[in-house]
Design a protein around this motif. Structure first.
Motif, PDB file in Angstrom:
ATOM      1  N   GLN A 151     -13.573  -5.856 -22.929  1.00 28.64           N
ATOM      2  CA  GLN A 151     -13.611  -4.710 -24.320  1.00 28.64           C
ATOM      3  C   GLN A 151     -14.060  -6.342 -25.110  1.00 28.64           C
ATOM      4  O   GLN A 151     -15.038  -5.867 -25.991  1.00 28.64           O
ATOM      5  CB  GLN A 151     -12.264  -5.039 -25.079  1.00 28.64           C
ATOM      6  N   SER A 152     -13.953  -7.202 -24.843  1.00 19.58           N
ATOM      7  CA  SER A 152     -14.626  -8.676 -25.315  1.00 19.58           C
ATOM      8  C   SER A 152     -16.348  -8.254 -25.473  1.00 19.58           C
ATOM      9  O   SER A 152     -16.974  -9.035 -26.357  1.00 19.58           O
ATOM     10  CB  SER A 152     -14.102  -9.942 -25.029  1.00 19.58           C
ATOM     11  N   THR A 191      -9.542  -5.629 -34.992  1.00 20.25           N
ATOM     12  CA  THR A 191      -9.819  -7.107 -34.710  1.00 20.25           C
ATOM     13  C   THR A 191     -10.814  -8.253 -34.513  1.00 20.25           C
ATOM     14  O   THR A 191     -10.733  -8.894 -35.243  1.00 20.25           O
ATOM     15  CB  THR A 191      -8.754  -6.805 -33.448  1.00 20.25           C
ATOM     16  N   ALA A 192     -11.512  -7.081 -33.639  1.00 22.66           N
ATOM     17  CA  ALA A 192     -12.999  -7.948 -32.946  1.00 22.66           C
ATOM     18  C   ALA A 192     -13.677  -7.819 -33.733  1.00 22.66           C
ATOM     19  O   ALA A 192     -14.558  -8.951 -34.483  1.00 22.66           O
ATOM     20  CB  ALA A 192     -14.332  -6.626 -32.273  1.00 22.66           C
ATOM     21  N   HIS A 193     -14.029  -7.200 -35.311  1.00 24.38           N
ATOM     22  CA  HIS A 193     -14.853  -6.930 -36.452  1.00 24.38           C
ATOM     23  C   HIS A 193     -14.336  -8.105 -37.305  1.00 24.38           C
ATOM     24  O   HIS A 193     -15.136  -8.749 -37.914  1.00 24.38           O
ATOM     25  CB  HIS A 193     -14.683  -5.598 -36.849  1.00 24.38           C
ATOM     26  N   PHE A 199     -17.472  -5.357 -27.039  1.00 25.08           N
ATOM     27  CA  PHE A 199     -17.516  -5.323 -29.105  1.00 25.08           C
ATOM     28  C   PHE A 199     -18.171  -6.764 -29.200  1.00 25.08           C
ATOM     29  O   PHE A 199     -18.421  -6.313 -30.364  1.00 25.08           O
ATOM     30  CB  PHE A 199     -15.819  -5.844 -29.270  1.00 25.08           C
ATOM     31  N   ARG A 201     -18.891  -0.042 -33.275  1.00 23.68           N
ATOM     32  CA  ARG A 201     -17.442  -0.744 -32.157  1.00 23.68           C
ATOM     33  C   ARG A 201     -16.770   0.296 -32.042  1.00 23.68           C
ATOM     34  O   ARG A 201     -16.135   0.525 -30.883  1.00 23.68           O
ATOM     35  CB  ARG A 201     -16.781  -2.324 -32.717  1.00 23.68           C
ATOM     36  N   ARG A 223     -12.747 -13.917 -30.660  1.00 17.99           N
ATOM     37  CA  ARG A 223     -12.358 -12.682 -30.465  1.00 17.99           C
ATOM     38  C   ARG A 223     -11.664 -12.182 -29.703  1.00 17.99           C
ATOM     39  O   ARG A 223     -10.664 -11.426 -29.749  1.00 17.99           O
ATOM     40  CB  ARG A 223     -14.264 -12.078 -30.107  1.00 17.99           C
ATOM     41  N   ILE A 251      -7.853 -10.154 -29.760  1.00 15.74           N
ATOM     42  CA  ILE A 251      -7.620  -8.994 -29.553  1.00 15.74           C
ATOM     43  C   ILE A 251      -6.572  -8.883 -27.911  1.00 15.74           C
ATOM     44  O   ILE A 251      -5.734  -8.247 -28.003  1.00 15.74           O
ATOM     45  CB  ILE A 251      -9.097  -8.719 -28.469  1.00 15.74           C
ATOM     46  N   ASP A 305     -12.472 -16.205 -24.258  1.00 17.59           N
ATOM     47  CA  ASP A 305     -13.327 -16.766 -24.919  1.00 17.59           C
ATOM     48  C   ASP A 305     -13.694 -18.163 -24.612  1.00 17.59           C
ATOM     49  O   ASP A 305     -15.069 -18.470 -24.807  1.00 17.59           O
ATOM     50  CB  ASP A 305     -12.377 -17.281 -26.324  1.00 17.59           C
TER      51      ASP A 305
END
Length: 403
Positions: A328-329, A128-130, A332, A339, A137, A141, A277
């Motif tokens: 995680q933000s 998902t991050a990718h 990643f 990742r 992002r 996530i 974000d």
């Protein structure tokens, strides 16, 4: 040619793709927790005591940790979709094996394999991050994490209902059927992500150590995650003992109902992703870590109050899940091609912290009961908050020195 290759490696995260990830994450993570409400029925079937039956759940958790360490890094060197499809086949086999097990030992082996193969959510979250746009992002996530949390919460409710009406084996057959549907959904609709890592598996695993050494933000996120989950596990490990005391006299079923309060945290995960974000990550983490500290202060004064415990659970769950999404933000965004290995380092640390919290809480409970557990939570919260603030100040000072 180069443009086509780039498009294959970086397909767009559509709404359909996101929902496939959310649904798959929800249903696959549930496999790990189906056994917990069914352990008494399994003990009766296999003619073993409750302590022996509890090892089935333990083996599943150990299997999950094993899969995190040895399977998740593979997503950096193998095609992501292909790896997930192969893993899903293993999940289906393990679930059918669980349904057909004729002894507690065979059930433990099958449970271990269910745990090992049910790491697909930890492949989908980095994916998902990718695929997500950088400015979205955290939000994306957060949505997938909502699916993960809902899966954990509802798995116990669903398995308890199915076990009561159709028997515990039926739950595993149903779960296997759901995994077949997930396999078809991913095969038909999930985009492929090409790997960037070109080395072998041995070098891939050694690179985990290199990442820990060279990525201070990863180390800090792993530390935050470990202590947050330690606090979380300390609370849930001892809650059932508190509720059995005379002032409540509620028992283990009420502890399960407290888990439904965690739906608040699941629904708030998307909001926390959106905030990650919009806000500076370290500032947001400071606020979310403070929520965990506040929750244990509430718990300390709620040893005789159901309402106080409910409020504390909401604050704790929000703080832990928000910190998790913020972490995680951060991680990643470090090294896109690594990742999955970064996620491995983070999640293994996360589960080590959880085990530490459970151990400390169970030891403290013997002598100091609920107040001792709350003090442990407060101490761990203060430590992680202090280290977080000091690391931020140190990083800021480093920037000033460079300038």
């Amino acid at each position: 040619m180069s443009t086509t290759a780039t498009q294959k490696q970086h397909p767009h995260l559509t709404t359909l793709t996101l929902w496939i990830m959310i649904i798959a994450t929800c249903l696959v993570v549930a496999n790990i927790y189906y056994s917990q409400p069914l352990l008494a029925d399994m003990a009766h079937t296999f003619k073993v005591n409750d302590k022996k039956a509890q090892q089935i759940s333990l083996f599943t958790q150990v299997g999950y940790a094993t899969g995190l360490l040895f399977i998740v890094p593979l997503a950096d060197m193998l095609k992501r979709k292909r790896l997930i499809l192969i893993d899903l086949v293993l999940v289906i086999i393990a679930l059918i094996g669980s349904a057909m097990a004729q002894s507690a030992v065979l059930m433990m082996i099958a449970g271990f394999l269910v745990g090992v193969s049910s790491v697909i959510p930890q492949l989908l979250i980095p994916m998902t991050a990718h695929l997500a746009k950088p400015h979205e992002r955290g939000k994306k996530i957060g949505f997938v994490m909502s699916g993960l949390l809902v899966g954990i919460l509802l798995s116990r409710v669903v398995s308890g209902f199915v076990g009561a009406h159709f028997g515990w084996r039926a739950m595993y057959y149903i779960a296997a059927g759901l995994m077949v549907l997930i396999w078809l959904m991913i095969f038909l609709f999930l985009p492929e992500v090409e790997p960037d890592y070109k080395g072998n598996y041995g070098k891939l695993m050694k690179s985990l150590v290199y990442l820990v050494k060279t990525q201070p933000k990863l180390r800090m996120a792993a530390f935050r995650g470990a202590l947050c989950f330690a606090c979380f596990s300390a609370f849930w490990t001892t809650l059932v003992f508190l509720l059995k005391q005379p002032q409540f006299n509620l028992g283990s079923s009420a502890a399960g109902m407290f888990g439904l309060v965690g739906v608040f945290g699941a629904l708030a995960a998307g909001l926390m992703g959106w905030l990650s974000d919009k806000m500076e990550a370290h500032t947001l983490s400071g606020y979310t870590l403070s929520l965990i500290l506040i929750s244990f202060i509430i718990f300390y004064f709620s040893g005789n109050s159901v309402a106080g415990l409910v409020i504390g659970v909401i604050v704790l769950d929000l703080g832990v899940q928000a910190t998790h999404i913020s972490n995680q933000s951060i991680i990643f965004a470090l090294i896109p091609e690594a990742r999955n290995r970064i996620n491995t380092v983070y999640m293994v640390s996360y589960f080590i912290g959880g085990a530490l919290g459970s151990f400390l809480a169970s030891q403290v409970w013997i002598t100091y009961q609920w107040s001792g557990v709350c003090v442990i939570g407060i101490i761990l919260s203060v430590i992680v908050l202090a280290v977080h603030v000091l690391s931020y100040k140190k990083a800021s000072a480093g920037v000033s020195d460079v300038r």
